[in-house]
Write a protein that holds these residues in place. Structure first.
Motif, short mmCIF file in Angstrom:
data_model
loop_
_atom_site.label_atom_id
_atom_site.label_comp_id
_atom_site.label_asym_id
_atom_site.label_seq_id
_atom_site.Cartn_x
_atom_site.Cartn_y
_atom_site.Cartn_z
N ASP A 213 13.54 2.19 0.41
CA ASP A 213 12.65 1.33 -0.39
C ASP A 213 11.17 1.69 -0.22
N PHE A 214 10.81 2.32 0.89
CA PHE A 214 9.42 2.75 1.06
C PHE A 214 9.00 3.75 -0.01
N LEU A 215 9.97 4.44 -0.60
CA LEU A 215 9.68 5.43 -1.63
C LEU A 215 9.91 4.89 -3.04
N SER B 246 0.83 -1.20 0.00
CA SER B 246 0.00 0.00 0.00
C SER B 246 0.88 1.26 0.00
N TRP B 247 0.65 2.17 -0.96
CA TRP B 247 1.46 3.38 -1.07
C TRP B 247 1.28 4.28 0.15
N LYS B 248 0.05 4.39 0.64
CA LYS B 248 -0.22 5.23 1.81
C LYS B 248 0.52 4.70 3.05
N LEU B 249 0.46 3.39 3.22
CA LEU B 249 1.17 2.79 4.37
C LEU B 249 2.68 2.94 4.22
N GLU B 250 3.18 2.85 2.99
CA GLU B 250 4.62 3.01 2.77
C GLU B 250 5.07 4.41 3.14
#
Length: 312
Positions: free
Chosen positions: A85-87, A20-24
């Motif tokens: 990596d979250f981005l 999930s992009w929001k969670l990342e």
């Protein structure tokens, strides 16, 4: 088996914590702040012990500074890559980047495991043999113990990595975790790894369990010894050992769960990986400083000295 076979895969894909992009984005902010906090906290301990003449001469604090150094470096091996990596949409790591990450993770982990045992020995001598403490735990002995911890860590990681780097990896190349670690990477090898899996269980899992058990027994012996001498000294011993027991549990708990049954059908819990690489290094400075008046006083002296230096 020739090492050139391992070049069949040039990189591994890390699945990370979520898709999930929001969670990342949320995790990026949380872990970036956590990494900054743990670096500041552990670096503050290292600097305080290094520059405070009173603490630098006490073996317990010299060992504590080394523990903080191990915590900083273990987290640095994994956390910056995880945060970046979250981005990123494609969370990849090169083959040799993965091998290097595993090498240093087990090198520093094995060294910290040995250092925690040394710290338990230090507390046993200080509490149970106080009259002989300075003679036994002199500066040369403490330096020797620290060097021994580095040596044990090196032997620990080399005993596993020397066989891992020559394995053939021809696909798949997906690692379902936030960083490379032996249990998951070995499952991707294009050959039978049963013997190496047993080695990892023995070298990482059972060794962690045995060391953890022996440490708990040693702490129990210390408390029983103090209790038999004087009931009033029990509360002081509990206060001293509580921080050590907490740190030992935080360190060995995830290691035991990750490596004792690493090759079952269940995936490795990512929470334990986060706990081992981020949460434990973050909590250690808090545990050792908030309840330690000597450390707080030394930090105050260091701050006062810094302020006085800037005013002159």
């Amino acid at each position: 088996m020739e090492i050139k076979n391992s070049s069949m895969i040039s990189e591994f894909i890390l699945l990370g914590l979520t898709s999930s992009w929001k969670l990342e984005i949320f995790f990026f902010c949380i872990f970036l702040m956590a990494y900054a906090a743990l670096m500041v906290g552990n670096l503050l301990i290292v600097m305080t012990v290094t520059f405070d003449s009173q603490l630098h001469s006490i073996p317990m604090y010299f060992l504590l500074a080394n523990l903080s150094f191990f915590d900083m470096t273990i987290s640095t091996v994994t956390t910056p890559k995880m945060v970046i990596d979250f981005l990123r949409e494609n969370k990849t790591i090169s083959f040799w980047g993965c091998m290097t990450q595993m090498f240093f993770l087990h090198f520093l982990g094995g060294s910290e495991m040995t250092l925690l045992i040394v710290m338990a020995v230090d507390r046993y001598i200080a509490i149970c043999k106080p009259l002989h403490y300075t003679a036994i735990m002199n500066h040369k002995v403490v330096i020797g113990f620290v060097l021994l911890s580095w040596a044990v860590g090196f032997v620990h990681t080399m005993s596993q990595m020397v066989f891992t780097v020559i394995l053939p990896f021809c696909g798949p190349n997906v690692v379902d975790d936030i960083f490379c670690d032996l249990p998951l990477v070995l499952k991707l090898a294009c050959t039978e790894t049963y013997v190496l899996e047993l080695l990892v269980i023995a070298d990482s899992g059972l060794l962690s369990l045995i060391c953890f058990t022996l440490l708990l027994i040693s702490y129990a012996i210390i408390l029983l010894t103090v209790c038999s001498r004087s009931s009033t000294g029990l509360s002081k011993a509990l206060s001293t050992l509580s921080s050590h027991i907490t740190v030992v549990t935080l360190f060995f708990g995830p290691c035991i769960f990750i490596y004792i049954w690493p090759f079952s059908s269940l995936s490795v819990d990512k929470f334990l990986s986060v706990f081992y690489s981020v949460i434990t290094p973050l909590l250690n400075p808090i545990i050792y400083t908030l309840r330690n008046q000597e450390m707080i006083s030394a930090m105050s002296r260091l701050r006062t000295r810094h302020v006085s230096f800037r005013q002159t």
